[in-house]
Design an enzyme around this catalytic site. Structure first.
Site, PDB file in Angstrom:
ATOM      1  N   CYS A   1      -0.440   4.043   2.255  1.00 23.51           N
ATOM      2  CA  CYS A   1      -0.033   3.982   3.649  1.00 23.51           C
ATOM      3  C   CYS A   1       1.427   4.116   3.876  1.00 23.51           C
ATOM      4  O   CYS A   1       1.623   4.927   4.804  1.00 23.51           O
ATOM      5  CB  CYS A   1      -0.313   2.587   4.097  1.00 23.51           C
ATOM      6  N   ASP A   2       2.352   3.702   2.971  1.00 22.96           N
ATOM      7  CA  ASP A   2       3.825   3.506   3.372  1.00 22.96           C
ATOM      8  C   ASP A   2       4.613   4.548   2.591  1.00 22.96           C
ATOM      9  O   ASP A   2       6.016   4.732   2.909  1.00 22.96           O
ATOM     10  CB  ASP A   2       4.246   2.198   3.148  1.00 22.96           C
TER      11      ASP A   2
ATOM     12  N   CYS B   1       0.917  -1.313   0.134  1.00 26.09           N
ATOM     13  CA  CYS B   1      -0.009  -0.071  -0.122  1.00 26.09           C
ATOM     14  C   CYS B   1       0.915   1.105   0.061  1.00 26.09           C
ATOM     15  O   CYS B   1       1.482   1.722   1.159  1.00 26.09           O
ATOM     16  CB  CYS B   1      -0.866   0.120   1.266  1.00 26.09           C
TER      17      CYS B   1
END
Ligand code: NAP
Length: 304
Positions: A134-135, A131
């Protein structure tokens, strides 16, 4: 006992919840993780009508959740383990609870596929991610690779150019599967380099990832590239394990429905990415959810 129990609170489940609750059916939406599903992890959604400048995935998910709740849908944080049919009632066994309902809508979606190569599990969370939204921010001025050639991979690669200094896209063919507009953006982006006809053979590192061994599938040649992170975007696996004993699935594990979202079990419907369908998008998930909820209402009426 609820009229409708919906499993999964992504766009399909939340839309089903909205339609069912607004039709005055008592409705519960059971979600293991967080509302919004994969859409909530998308940085920006540009192809959902009504938002001419696009909308953040998390923002759209939150709005869908509030809208379903406003009409009375309840959201329960729990994971579905099994569905047991007892007389005309479905008993949904959860991780640490159970819910009874007259109808069920399966909308648990799909999760990211794994590469299955050496180092992947070992370095998950330490350089291996599924993701970018997300990261991605962890990779400011770093070098990353994205694996895959579909919409997700190219969107992730484009998103990662906000942070990283260089983004490799490693694809097993020499042509992308992603839609043309995304392809054009990626080809024009000077931070993105393509490694064609290649697959990741091994992920290496010390504390975190620092190297990928990449294999050219045409020549068999192995090449080492230095990266700080790898984002895997090679498609999805439907989350249908918990119903595989009672629901008909296709050979990839997706639920087979008709256009009324009915499964092989009367009273159980499916909506969104979890079902066999030609286009998996927020708009088609929302549409499936609406159809499934209306059909669930009709099913309840037919039983009276
Ligand atoms: P996808 O369309 O199935 O693409 C998966 C990609 O990964 C393909 O390029 C595939 O290669 C490659 N791949 C599959 N298995 C692999 C393996 N073991 N090793 C290396 N490469 C592998 O999946 P997706 O990109 O996640 O998209 C899923 C669905 O969501 C699609 O319907 C997509 O259109 C939709 N989506 C839409 C948007 C949008 O509209 N903005 C955004 C994200 C996703 P091949 O091409 O050779 O098969």
């Amino acid at each position: 006992m609820f009229d409708v129990a919906i499993i999964g609170a992504g766009p399909a489940g939340l839309s089903a919840g909205l339609y069912a609750a607004r039709a005055k059916l008592s409705t519960i939406i059971i979600e293991k993780m967080y509302p919004g599903g994969q859409a909530a992890m998308t940085y920006r959604i540009e192809n959902y009508p009504g938002f001419s400048d696009g909308i953040g995935g998390a923002e759209l998910a939150e709005a869908m959740k509030s809208q379903a709740e406003r009409f009375g849908a309840k959201i329960l944080n729990n994971g579905a383990v099994k569905i047991v049919k007892e007389d005309n009632i479905f008993n949904i066994i959860l991780d640490d609870d159970n819910v009874e309902a007259k109808t069920v809508i399966l909308a648990a979606g799909a999760s990211a596929k794994k590469l299955g190569v050496k180092g992947e599990i070992e370095f998950t969370g330490r350089g291996v991610s599924y993701c970018a939204t997300c990261d991605g921010a962890f990779y400011a001025n770093k070098t990353v690779a994205v694996v895959g050639g579909g919409d997700t991979a190219i969107e992730e690669a484009l998103f990662l150019t906000r942070f990283a200094s260089k983004v490799y896209v490693i694809h097993r063919r020499n042509q992308l599967r992603a839609t043309k507009i995304l392809q054009e953006r990626a080809f024009q982006n000077s931070k993105i380099s393509f490694i064609w006809d290649s697959v990741v053979d091994e992920i290496r590192g010390k504390d975190t990832v620092n190297e990928l061994v990449v294999k050219n599938v045409k020549t068999g040649e192995l090449e080492s590239i230095s990266v700080d992170g790898i984002f895997v975007a090679i498609g999805q696996t439907p989350l249908t394990d918990f119903v595989k004993d009672i629901i008909s699935l296709d050979n990839q594990g997706y639920i087979i429905t008709n256009e009324h979202m009915m499964t092989n079990v009367p009273g159980i419907f499916a909506a969104g990415d979890i079902r066999q369908k030609p286009l998996r998008q927020v708009i088609t998930a929302a549409s499936d959810g609406a159809v499934a909820a209306v059909e669930a209402g009709r099913f309840i009426e037919s039983m009276q």
